[in-house]
Design a protein around this motif. Sequence first.
Motif, PDB file in Angstrom:
ATOM      1  N   PHE A   1       0.814  -1.211   0.000  1.00 11.77           N
ATOM      2  CA  PHE A   1       0.000   0.000   0.000  1.00 11.77           C
ATOM      3  C   PHE A   1       0.852   1.268   0.000  1.00 11.77           C
ATOM      4  O   PHE A   1       0.345   2.347  -0.253  1.00 11.77           O
ATOM      5  N   GLY A   2       2.122   1.124   0.303  1.00 11.56           N
ATOM      6  CA  GLY A   2       3.000   2.294   0.317  1.00 11.56           C
ATOM      7  C   GLY A   2       3.115   2.898   1.701  1.00 11.56           C
ATOM      8  O   GLY A   2       2.537   2.402   2.673  1.00 11.56           O
ATOM      9  N   ASP A   3       3.866   4.012   1.766  1.00 13.81           N
ATOM     10  CA  ASP A   3       4.184   4.619   3.057  1.00 13.81           C
ATOM     11  C   ASP A   3       3.349   5.845   3.390  1.00 13.81           C
ATOM     12  O   ASP A   3       3.457   6.395   4.482  1.00 13.81           O
ATOM     13  N   PHE A   4       2.550   6.329   2.464  1.00 13.62           N
ATOM     14  CA  PHE A   4       1.720   7.492   2.758  1.00 13.62           C
ATOM     15  C   PHE A   4       0.722   7.168   3.865  1.00 13.62           C
ATOM     16  O   PHE A   4       0.272   6.023   4.007  1.00 13.62           O
TER      17      PHE A   4
ATOM     18  N   SER B   1      -2.403   7.924   4.060  1.00 10.02           N
ATOM     19  CA  SER B   1      -3.668   7.426   3.521  1.00 10.02           C
ATOM     20  C   SER B   1      -3.549   5.957   3.107  1.00 10.02           C
ATOM     21  O   SER B   1      -4.499   5.185   3.272  1.00 10.02           O
ATOM     22  N   ALA B   2      -2.403   5.568   2.597  1.00  7.49           N
ATOM     23  CA  ALA B   2      -2.181   4.174   2.216  1.00  7.49           C
ATOM     24  C   ALA B   2      -2.155   3.278   3.454  1.00  7.49           C
ATOM     25  O   ALA B   2      -2.721   2.176   3.447  1.00  7.49           O
ATOM     26  N   GLN B   3      -1.544   3.756   4.526  1.00 11.27           N
ATOM     27  CA  GLN B   3      -1.494   2.996   5.775  1.00 11.27           C
ATOM     28  C   GLN B   3      -2.897   2.870   6.387  1.00 11.27           C
ATOM     29  O   GLN B   3      -3.250   1.830   6.933  1.00 11.27           O
ATOM     30  N   GLN B   4      -3.698   3.930   6.271  1.00  8.52           N
ATOM     31  CA  GLN B   4      -5.083   3.863   6.754  1.00  8.52           C
ATOM     32  C   GLN B   4      -5.887   2.848   5.955  1.00  8.52           C
ATOM     33  O   GLN B   4      -6.693   2.098   6.514  1.00  8.52           O
ATOM     34  N   LEU B   5      -5.670   2.833   4.651  1.00  8.11           N
ATOM     35  CA  LEU B   5      -6.359   1.871   3.795  1.00  8.11           C
ATOM     36  C   LEU B   5      -5.957   0.438   4.172  1.00  8.11           C
ATOM     37  O   LEU B   5      -6.810  -0.448   4.292  1.00  8.11           O
ATOM     38  N   ALA B   6      -4.668   0.213   4.389  1.00  3.63           N
ATOM     39  CA  ALA B   6      -4.188  -1.115   4.788  1.00  3.63           C
ATOM     40  C   ALA B   6      -4.799  -1.524   6.127  1.00  3.63           C
ATOM     41  O   ALA B   6      -5.218  -2.675   6.307  1.00  3.63           O
ATOM     42  N   ALA B   7      -4.885  -0.570   7.061  1.00  4.08           N
ATOM     43  CA  ALA B   7      -5.483  -0.872   8.369  1.00  4.08           C
ATOM     44  C   ALA B   7      -6.955  -1.243   8.208  1.00  4.08           C
ATOM     45  O   ALA B   7      -7.452  -2.153   8.887  1.00  4.08           O
TER      46      ALA B   7
END
Length: 119
Positions: free
Chosen positions: A42-45, A47-53
Amino acid sequence: MSDFARLEPHVVDEIVRVCEVMLREFEDAQTTAAKLPDVRGFGDFASAQQLAAGYRRKASGTPESAVERIEQFIDALTQLRDAFATGGKAFLDTESDWARQLAATDPDSEAGSGHQSAQ
């Protein structure tokens, strides 16, 4: 008209067999679902971390998540299978007892008179 259903032995056997097949399929799904919380790429941004969570939460850890829902289905189906396997057997055994008792009271029955009827 009576308010009960009669289960033939082959019907009980078939229901138990279908439950077994479905349980194997759910167990396969459970193996796959166990891998769902492992989200990558998902990447390090932020928003990407929130999506992964969010994906991890949907995968496991809450009563509504995939892993827990599959476990709930497995538990329910196991109880259903066991109820038919044991309850169905108990039902059929009881029904057989009733049939023997009724046959014993029938004057035309071999069981009732202790000898073959003369027909």
